[in-house]
Design an enzyme around this catalytic site. Structure first.
Site, PDB file in Angstrom:
ATOM      1  N   GLY A  50      -7.311  -9.033  40.397  1.00 41.59           N
ATOM      2  CA  GLY A  50      -7.175  -7.736  41.043  1.00 41.59           C
ATOM      3  C   GLY A  50      -8.356  -6.804  40.928  1.00 41.59           C
ATOM      4  O   GLY A  50      -8.682  -6.083  41.858  1.00 41.59           O
ATOM      5  N   ASP A 109      -0.565   0.098  34.738  1.00 38.90           N
ATOM      6  CA  ASP A 109       0.858   0.189  35.073  1.00 38.90           C
ATOM      7  C   ASP A 109       1.631   0.341  33.767  1.00 38.90           C
ATOM      8  O   ASP A 109       1.693   1.422  33.203  1.00 38.90           O
ATOM      9  CB  ASP A 109       1.260  -1.058  35.861  1.00 38.90           C
ATOM     10  N   LYS A 137      -0.803   4.557  37.177  1.00 41.64           N
ATOM     11  CA  LYS A 137       0.532   4.912  37.656  1.00 41.64           C
ATOM     12  C   LYS A 137       1.155   5.946  36.742  1.00 41.64           C
ATOM     13  O   LYS A 137       0.935   5.938  35.530  1.00 41.64           O
ATOM     14  CB  LYS A 137       1.448   3.686  37.693  1.00 41.64           C
ATOM     15  N   ARG A 171      -4.601  -8.578  49.041  1.00 39.96           N
ATOM     16  CA  ARG A 171      -5.796  -8.200  48.279  1.00 39.96           C
ATOM     17  C   ARG A 171      -6.939  -7.746  49.188  1.00 39.96           C
ATOM     18  O   ARG A 171      -7.748  -6.915  48.804  1.00 39.96           O
ATOM     19  CB  ARG A 171      -6.301  -9.375  47.436  1.00 39.96           C
TER      20      ARG A 171
END
Length: 186
Positions: A50, A109, A137, A171
């Site tokens: 990622g 996250d 987040k 992605r």
């Protein structure tokens, strides 16, 4: 039936950060990292897969000598929530001992994976470890992690694009958006 690129865009409920937003903020982050580390060289580590796109754009904005390396760490599999089990799938090829390390992370996250990574790297005796995360987040149960550089705060929703995926898709979207619940609640 195969999905088209247009189908992938249609799976996005709304765009949170445009391509221009991303470019502008990453340029700002690069300038700040350059100023904060004047006279130093960095080892910038990307967590695959990622964060690879974010790191590629970020390092082009850092005007310092640097080396790039990659780790693959997983706590998700193909799910939408962390499994709670962190595994190193690919380790670094470079030594971190005595070096200034900057972890380029796509999204903070739960913080489980990043906490594990920081502890793992600290055991290797770097001169310093800092984190540059593109997204953080807003969650109540997030691990306490000091991210010196944060691109954007984002809502606690399923985010895709610009390296972030769902089941290895999305992605390559040039923006960051919220994935429609109908896509992952099948």
């Amino acid at each position: 039936m195969a999905l088209s690129f247009q189908d992938i865009h249609e799976d996005v409920d709304r765009i949170l950060f445009t391509e221009e937003d991303l470019h502008n903020r990453i340029c700002e982050m690069g300038r700040q990292i350059t100023a904060d580390h004047e006279g130093e060289s960095l080892l910038v580590i990307s967590v695959l897969r990622g964060a690879a796109i974010f790191m590629a754009d970020l390092v082009r904005e850092i005007e310092l000598p640097l080396e790039m390396d990659y780790m693959a760490i997983s706590s998700y599999g193909n799910g939408v929530k962390s499994s709670g089990i962190v595994r190193i799938l690919k380790d670094l090829t470079s030594s971190v001992e005595g070096r200034h390390v900057l972890i380029a992370e796509d999204i903070l996250d739960s913080g489980l994976t990043l906490s594990y990574l920081i502890r793992n790297l600290q055991a290797r005796n770097p001169a310093s470890i800092e984190v540059a995360t593109l997204l953080r987040k807003k969650t109540l149960q997030q691990a306490k992690i000091d991210c010196r550089y944060v691109g954007f705060e984002c809502p606690d929703e399923f985010i895709v694009g610009y390296g972030l995926d769902y089941a290895e898709r999305y992605r390559n979207l040039p923006y960051i958006g919220v994935l429609k619940k109908s896509v992952y609640e099948k």
